[in-house]
Motif scaffolding. Structure first.
Motif, PDB file in Angstrom:
ATOM      1  N   PHE A 223       0.821  -1.209   0.000  1.00  0.00           N
ATOM      2  CA  PHE A 223       0.000   0.000   0.000  1.00  0.00           C
ATOM      3  C   PHE A 223       0.857   1.261   0.000  1.00  0.00           C
ATOM      4  CE2 PHE A 223      -2.537  -3.312   2.159  1.00  0.00           C
ATOM      5  CZ  PHE A 223      -3.584  -3.392   1.252  1.00  0.00           C
ATOM      6  N   GLY A 224       2.122   1.131   0.408  1.00  0.00           N
ATOM      7  CA  GLY A 224       3.022   2.275   0.390  1.00  0.00           C
ATOM      8  C   GLY A 224       3.211   2.832  -1.006  1.00  0.00           C
ATOM      9  N   TYR A 225       3.239   1.927  -2.014  1.00  0.00           N
ATOM     10  CA  TYR A 225       3.374   2.389  -3.389  1.00  0.00           C
ATOM     11  C   TYR A 225       2.175   3.236  -3.806  1.00  0.00           C
ATOM     12  CZ  TYR A 225       7.402  -0.644  -4.198  1.00  0.00           C
ATOM     13  OH  TYR A 225       8.643  -1.226  -4.160  1.00  0.00           O
ATOM     14  N   TRP A 226       1.003   2.869  -3.333  1.00  0.00           N
ATOM     15  CA  TRP A 226      -0.195   3.626  -3.668  1.00  0.00           C
ATOM     16  C   TRP A 226      -0.162   5.017  -3.017  1.00  0.00           C
ATOM     17  CZ3 TRP A 226      -5.168   1.903  -5.886  1.00  0.00           C
ATOM     18  CH2 TRP A 226      -5.014   0.727  -6.642  1.00  0.00           C
ATOM     19  N   ILE A 227       0.357   5.103  -1.802  1.00  0.00           N
ATOM     20  CA  ILE A 227       0.485   6.410  -1.154  1.00  0.00           C
ATOM     21  C   ILE A 227       1.454   7.284  -1.952  1.00  0.00           C
ATOM     22  CG2 ILE A 227       1.216   7.618   0.948  1.00  0.00           C
ATOM     23  CD1 ILE A 227       0.373   5.132   2.519  1.00  0.00           C
ATOM     24  N   GLY A 228       2.518   6.660  -2.476  1.00  0.00           N
ATOM     25  CA  GLY A 228       3.441   7.400  -3.326  1.00  0.00           C
ATOM     26  C   GLY A 228       2.771   7.899  -4.593  1.00  0.00           C
ATOM     27  N   LEU A 229       1.936   7.064  -5.212  1.00  0.00           N
ATOM     28  CA  LEU A 229       1.208   7.473  -6.412  1.00  0.00           C
ATOM     29  C   LEU A 229       0.277   8.643  -6.119  1.00  0.00           C
ATOM     30  CD1 LEU A 229       0.241   3.959  -7.859  1.00  0.00           C
ATOM     31  CD2 LEU A 229       1.969   5.528  -8.758  1.00  0.00           C
ATOM     32  N   ILE A 230      -0.404   8.566  -4.995  1.00  0.00           N
ATOM     33  CA  ILE A 230      -1.314   9.647  -4.595  1.00  0.00           C
ATOM     34  C   ILE A 230      -0.534  10.940  -4.393  1.00  0.00           C
ATOM     35  CG2 ILE A 230      -2.836  10.449  -2.746  1.00  0.00           C
ATOM     36  CD1 ILE A 230      -3.550   7.416  -2.337  1.00  0.00           C
ATOM     37  N   THR A 231       0.632  10.843  -3.766  1.00  0.00           N
ATOM     38  CA  THR A 231       1.471  12.020  -3.533  1.00  0.00           C
ATOM     39  C   THR A 231       1.891  12.664  -4.848  1.00  0.00           C
ATOM     40  OG1 THR A 231       2.329  11.033  -1.487  1.00  0.00           O
ATOM     41  CG2 THR A 231       3.588  12.857  -2.451  1.00  0.00           C
ATOM     42  N   GLY A 232       2.350  11.836  -5.796  1.00  0.00           N
ATOM     43  CA  GLY A 232       2.753  12.361  -7.096  1.00  0.00           C
ATOM     44  C   GLY A 232       1.620  13.050  -7.818  1.00  0.00           C
ATOM     45  N   LEU A 233       0.434  12.446  -7.801  1.00  0.00           N
ATOM     46  CA  LEU A 233      -0.720  13.038  -8.471  1.00  0.00           C
ATOM     47  C   LEU A 233      -1.108  14.365  -7.837  1.00  0.00           C
ATOM     48  CD1 LEU A 233      -2.915   9.835  -8.985  1.00  0.00           C
ATOM     49  CD2 LEU A 233      -2.026  11.302 -10.804  1.00  0.00           C
ATOM     50  N   ALA A 234      -1.072  14.438  -6.500  1.00  0.00           N
ATOM     51  CA  ALA A 234      -1.449  15.670  -5.801  1.00  0.00           C
ATOM     52  C   ALA A 234      -0.467  16.804  -6.104  1.00  0.00           C
ATOM     53  CB  ALA A 234      -1.504  15.418  -4.295  1.00  0.00           C
ATOM     54  N   VAL A 235       0.826  16.499  -6.120  1.00  0.00           N
ATOM     55  CA  VAL A 235       1.834  17.512  -6.442  1.00  0.00           C
ATOM     56  C   VAL A 235       1.649  18.006  -7.875  1.00  0.00           C
ATOM     57  CG1 VAL A 235       4.306  17.912  -6.798  1.00  0.00           C
ATOM     58  CG2 VAL A 235       3.519  16.669  -4.769  1.00  0.00           C
ATOM     59  N   CYS A 236       1.404  17.093  -8.801  1.00  0.00           N
ATOM     60  CA  CYS A 236       1.206  17.462 -10.200  1.00  0.00           C
ATOM     61  C   CYS A 236      -0.027  18.348 -10.359  1.00  0.00           C
ATOM     62  CB  CYS A 236       1.072  16.213 -11.062  1.00  0.00           C
ATOM     63  SG  CYS A 236       1.077  16.546 -12.843  1.00  0.00           S
ATOM     64  N   ALA A 237      -1.110  18.026  -9.641  1.00  0.00           N
ATOM     65  CA  ALA A 237      -2.330  18.827  -9.721  1.00  0.00           C
ATOM     66  C   ALA A 237      -2.077  20.258  -9.257  1.00  0.00           C
ATOM     67  CB  ALA A 237      -3.434  18.187  -8.880  1.00  0.00           C
ATOM     68  N   ALA A 238      -1.350  20.414  -8.150  1.00  0.00           N
ATOM     69  CA  ALA A 238      -1.050  21.749  -7.623  1.00  0.00           C
ATOM     70  C   ALA A 238      -0.174  22.532  -8.606  1.00  0.00           C
ATOM     71  CB  ALA A 238      -0.361  21.638  -6.266  1.00  0.00           C
ATOM     72  N   ALA A 239       0.827  21.865  -9.192  1.00  0.00           N
ATOM     73  CA  ALA A 239       1.730  22.535 -10.130  1.00  0.00           C
ATOM     74  C   ALA A 239       0.996  22.976 -11.395  1.00  0.00           C
ATOM     75  CB  ALA A 239       2.885  21.600 -10.486  1.00  0.00           C
ATOM     76  N   LEU A 240       0.118  22.116 -11.911  1.00  0.00           N
ATOM     77  CA  LEU A 240      -0.626  22.461 -13.123  1.00  0.00           C
ATOM     78  C   LEU A 240      -1.605  23.601 -12.882  1.00  0.00           C
ATOM     79  CD1 LEU A 240      -1.322  18.883 -14.519  1.00  0.00           C
ATOM     80  CD2 LEU A 240       0.055  20.652 -15.631  1.00  0.00           C
ATOM     81  N   LEU A 241      -2.181  23.663 -11.685  1.00  0.00           N
ATOM     82  CA  LEU A 241      -3.079  24.764 -11.346  1.00  0.00           C
ATOM     83  C   LEU A 241      -2.317  26.085 -11.385  1.00  0.00           C
ATOM     84  CD1 LEU A 241      -5.976  25.443 -10.499  1.00  0.00           C
ATOM     85  CD2 LEU A 241      -5.264  25.170  -8.122  1.00  0.00           C
ATOM     86  N   TRP A 242      -1.081  26.056 -10.858  1.00  0.00           N
ATOM     87  CA  TRP A 242      -0.237  27.265 -10.918  1.00  0.00           C
ATOM     88  C   TRP A 242       0.077  27.626 -12.364  1.00  0.00           C
ATOM     89  CZ3 TRP A 242       4.753  27.389 -12.970  1.00  0.00           C
ATOM     90  CH2 TRP A 242       5.423  28.619 -12.820  1.00  0.00           C
ATOM     91  N   ARG A 243       0.400  26.621 -13.175  1.00  0.00           N
ATOM     92  CA  ARG A 243       0.751  26.877 -14.569  1.00  0.00           C
ATOM     93  C   ARG A 243      -0.422  27.474 -15.341  1.00  0.00           C
ATOM     94  NH1 ARG A 243       4.551  28.717 -17.746  1.00  0.00           N
ATOM     95  NH2 ARG A 243       4.145  28.180 -19.931  1.00  0.00           N
ATOM     96  N   LEU A 244      -1.629  27.022 -15.065  1.00  0.00           N
ATOM     97  CA  LEU A 244      -2.805  27.559 -15.742  1.00  0.00           C
ATOM     98  C   LEU A 244      -2.965  29.039 -15.436  1.00  0.00           C
ATOM     99  CD1 LEU A 244      -5.371  27.202 -17.426  1.00  0.00           C
ATOM    100  CD2 LEU A 244      -6.550  26.496 -15.331  1.00  0.00           C
ATOM    101  N   ARG A 245      -2.745  29.404 -14.186  1.00  0.00           N
ATOM    102  CA  ARG A 245      -2.860  30.819 -13.817  1.00  0.00           C
ATOM    103  C   ARG A 245      -1.815  31.660 -14.543  1.00  0.00           C
ATOM    104  NH1 ARG A 245      -3.760  31.954  -7.530  1.00  0.00           N
ATOM    105  NH2 ARG A 245      -4.161  33.983  -8.494  1.00  0.00           N
TER     106      ARG A 245
END
Length: 454
Positions: A418-440
């Motif tokens: 399940f640790g790998y899944w937590i890592g996947l969730i972390t990567g997706l969340a960071v990417c979402a925040a970065a893309l939101l900044w890029r859109l602005r």
């Protein structure tokens, strides 16, 4: 596509274009879904073999398809700018690129498949099924990628109901051949999971054939005379397509391939854990078609408005699409939470595998929320032809943050797989925040350009 004046008209047009895309995406992914679920009914080895084969194939397919997705904003902006004569030339060059990419991946896949599977600590039967499943899929690569180009052309005209119809027409074909080839019905050989690969290839050829018919014979596509005029190879157009498409393809590849990397790393666990992991990923990916469809729609709508220099309208479409995606992401999370037990029953009759699937599905809820933000923003940025920075963001988020985090949690804490899944969730969340900044940033840049009268 057409010009809209009010918010109501925009919402109506967005839904008219989006809903057929959603049904199309669900239909396309349903083929992979039925491959996995029907193979699971044949046995745990078949489920694990097909699931692993699918996890290796999906990043290749989505990554290379992402390169070809550059056709969508190119055509949308051409139509929005009134340059319709450019459309058939762009489509034909896209078909050439699709053919070359297909040949490259067939050659490379043939050489790399056995070594890659050899890196995984698989039981011999799982290894055999995964290998033969992927070999069978290889015979459908050329029609699948060429269909992708023609689909981008069809969708760019706003005629998304046509691709929906073609996909729904092909889905029963896939289910039929899955049934007879996996289980050996009606005189067909019983091939188990390998039969699912053959069924998918047959379906890909059918989809391509029907799409060619529509493009060449049915209006409004036939008026572009895609196959009536011979166009030689234009490396200049290839360059334009690849400059735009490669970052898109790599962005999608880095997001999807991390799941294949996790599967590779999880091969140290037993077959039940591998099968459960892949079954949960399969179902979560099925729901991922919702934000992905919204992203495709936003690329078409935003690209059309940008091409027509109506940047305020493009921003309105962006906001509406993102909010729709977030709402649907919440609904998808609730569906997973409530239906996780019956969902596990779709994949297996083994109670141990079923319990593990249900546990993994809880983690997948967080995938839906991050994807609901990141994926539609990617679609908006592609409509603006802004693809290079999002590519870097995906690389850093998934491979430099998500995967190392997952590896550390899986190997040095009690989380285990399940640790790998937590890592996947972390990567997706960071990417979402970065893309939101890029859109602005992109929207502020457009605002400045409008102010300066550019």
């Amino acid at each position: 596509m057409r010009e809209t004046k009010t918010i109501r008209e925009k919402v109506q047009l967005l839904l008219v274009v989006m809903l057929p895309i959603l049904i199309t995406q669900l239909g396309l992914y349903a083929m992979n879904f039925f491959d996995t679920t029907m193979s699971g009914q044949a046995g745990a080895y078949d489920l694990a073999g097909v699931a692993i084969g699918s996890s290796l194939w999906l990043p290749v397919f989505t990554g290379l398809s992402g390169v070809l997705l550059a056709i969508t904003p190119m055509i949308s902006q051409s139509i929005g700018a009134g340059n319709r004569e450019e459309v058939p030339f762009t489509v034909v060059q896209g078909l050439y690129v699709a053919l070359v990419l297909s040949i490259v991946i067939i050659i490379f896949g043939g050489l790399a498949l056995e070594p890659v599977l050899g890196l995984m600590s698989l039981e011999p039967e799982v290894h055999r099924i995964a290998y033969q499943y992927l070999i069978a899929l290889g015979f459908g690569i050329i029609p699948l990628f060429m269909h992708t180009v023609l689909r981008c052309f069809i969708d760019s005209l706003g005629q998304t109901r046509v691709t929906m119809f073609i996909t729904l027409l092909a889905l029963p074909i896939n289910i039929f051949f899955n049934y007879v080839l996996i289980f050996g019905k009606w005189g067909f050989p019983e091939l188990g999971g390998v039969g699912a690969g053959i069924a998918s290839t047959i379906t890909y050829w059918c989809i391509f054939g029907v799409t060619v018919y529509f493009v060449s014979r049915v209006e409004p596509f036939s008026i572009y005379r895609i196959f009536k005029t011979f166009y030689g190879v234009s490396f200049a157009k290839w360059k334009e397509l690849l400059i735009l498409g490669l970052p898109i393809g790599f962005t999608i590849f880095f997001e999807t391939s991390i799941f294949a990397a996790v599967t590779l790393l999880m091969s140290e666990f037993d077959t039940a854990t591998i099968a459960a992991h892949q079954a949960a990923i399969n179902f979560a990916s099925f729901l991922y078609m919702i934000p992905l469809s919204i992203a495709f729609t936003l690329t078409i709508a935003v690209g059309y408005e940008v091409g027509a220099k109506r940047f305020y309208d493009a921003k309105q479409y962006s906001k509406m699409g993102i909010w729709i995606a977030v709402g649907m992401g919440v609904v998808a999370g609730l569906i997973i939470f409530v239906l996780r037990e019956p969902v596990s029953g779709l994949y297996t009759n083994d109670p141990t595998v079923a319990r593990l699937i249900q546990a993994f599905l809880i983690y997948s809820i967080f995938f839906q929320l991050s994807d609901a933000i990141a994926t539609p923003i990617q679609g908006v940025l592609r409509g603006h032809k802004d693809v290079n920075i999002p590519f870097v963001m995906a690389l850093v988020s998934f491979w430099l943050i998500g995967l190392p985090t997952g590896y550390a949690l899986a190997n040095y804490t009690a989380f285990g797989p399940f640790g790998y899944w937590i890592g996947l969730i972390t990567g997706l969340a960071v990417c979402a925040a970065a893309l939101l900044w890029r859109l602005r940033v992109v929207e502020e840049r457009v605002k400045v350009e409008l102010t300066q009268g550019k």
